[in-house]
Design an enzyme around this catalytic site. Structure first.
Site, PDB file in Angstrom:
ATOM      1  N   ASP A  14       0.862  -1.162   0.000  1.00  0.00           N
ATOM      2  CA  ASP A  14       0.000   0.000   0.000  1.00  0.00           C
ATOM      3  C   ASP A  14       0.915   1.234   0.000  1.00  0.00           C
ATOM      4  OD1 ASP A  14      -2.434   1.614   0.527  1.00  0.00           O
ATOM      5  OD2 ASP A  14      -1.529   1.876   2.514  1.00  0.00           O
ATOM      6  N   ASP A  16      -0.191   5.200   0.816  1.00  0.00           N
ATOM      7  CA  ASP A  16      -0.440   6.252   1.796  1.00  0.00           C
ATOM      8  C   ASP A  16      -0.470   5.687   3.215  1.00  0.00           C
ATOM      9  OD1 ASP A  16      -0.894   8.487  -0.080  1.00  0.00           O
ATOM     10  OD2 ASP A  16      -2.628   7.304  -0.705  1.00  0.00           O
TER      11      ASP A  16
END
Length: 228
Positions: A14, A16
């Protein structure tokens, strides 16, 4: 030897809050857009918006407006993307351990992929900071039929790499992302302080993650003990 025995076949990150410190920038963008539409956000909204895709964040904000004159969700998506991108253009900070782990994967010959719920313009801006060369591929919002928490982004990344999702480790920081990766069949490690998810290995930062830990995750699905 199977991919599970020598794995992982790939590590899918991932973006952010996992690789880069953008959570406050995202919240500030949401606050700006919502305030501009006449619907100020509160702390309860911050928790609700954590880990959401831009599409789901736009739905959250438009639902709060509740007026016939409110703009459509697509218009709010565009406003959120522009506000977030404006903030990212001032630069982003990589989180502790991120670059070292990516370099360790490169040395070990393990491909890394970026699997983000953010739109492509946002992903490309962040890749300029983290280094696009460190990733075999990136998947952004719109690159799969459905966004997180559906499994589609992780399934798309595994398919493009030509690997079994069950031989991959996903690195996430939110329950939404964990749900996406788990439903795709990936082993998952959760980083940060957003709370524990049952059956998922959790670490405070990526500084606690190394290649041997990632290998144990695919050979022994479930929780494993990270190094200290």
């Amino acid at each position: 030897m199977s991919s599970r025995e020598c794995g992982p076949a790939a590590v899918l990150f991932d973006m952010d809050g996992t690789l880069v410190d953008t959570e406050d920038l995202w919240w500030d963008a949401c606050v700006e857009v919502a305030a501009g539409l006449g619907s100020p956000l509160g702390e309860a909204d911050r928790e609700a918006l954590f880990g959401l895709s831009v599409e789901d964040a736009a739905l959250h904000i438009t639902a709060a407006l509740g007026t016939a004159e409110a703009p459509g969700a697509r218009a709010v998506e565009a406003l959120l993307t522009d506000a977030f991108t404006d903030r990212l253009e001032n630069g982003v900070t990589t989180l502790p351990g991120a670059v070292a782990l990516l370099e360790a994967l490169c040395t070990a010959g393990i491909p890394a992929g970026l699997v983000s719920a953010s739109p492509r313009p946002v992903v490309d801006l962040v890749l300029e900071t983290v280094g696009e060369h460190r990733f075999r591929l990136s998947v952004a919002a719109g690159d799969s039929v459905r966004n997180k928490p559906a499994p589609d982004p992780y399934l798309a990344a595994a398919a493009r790499l030509g690997v079994d999702p069950a031989a991959c480790v996903a690195v996430e920081d939110s329950p939404t992302g964990v749900a996406s990766a788990r439903s795709a069949g990936c082993a998952v490690i959760m980083v940060g302080s957003s709370g524990a998810v049952s059956g998922v290995t959790a670490v405070p930062t990526l500084e606690s993650v190394d290649v041997p830990l990632l290998r144990r995750l695919v050979s022994h699905p479930g929780t494993v003990t990270p190094r200290t």
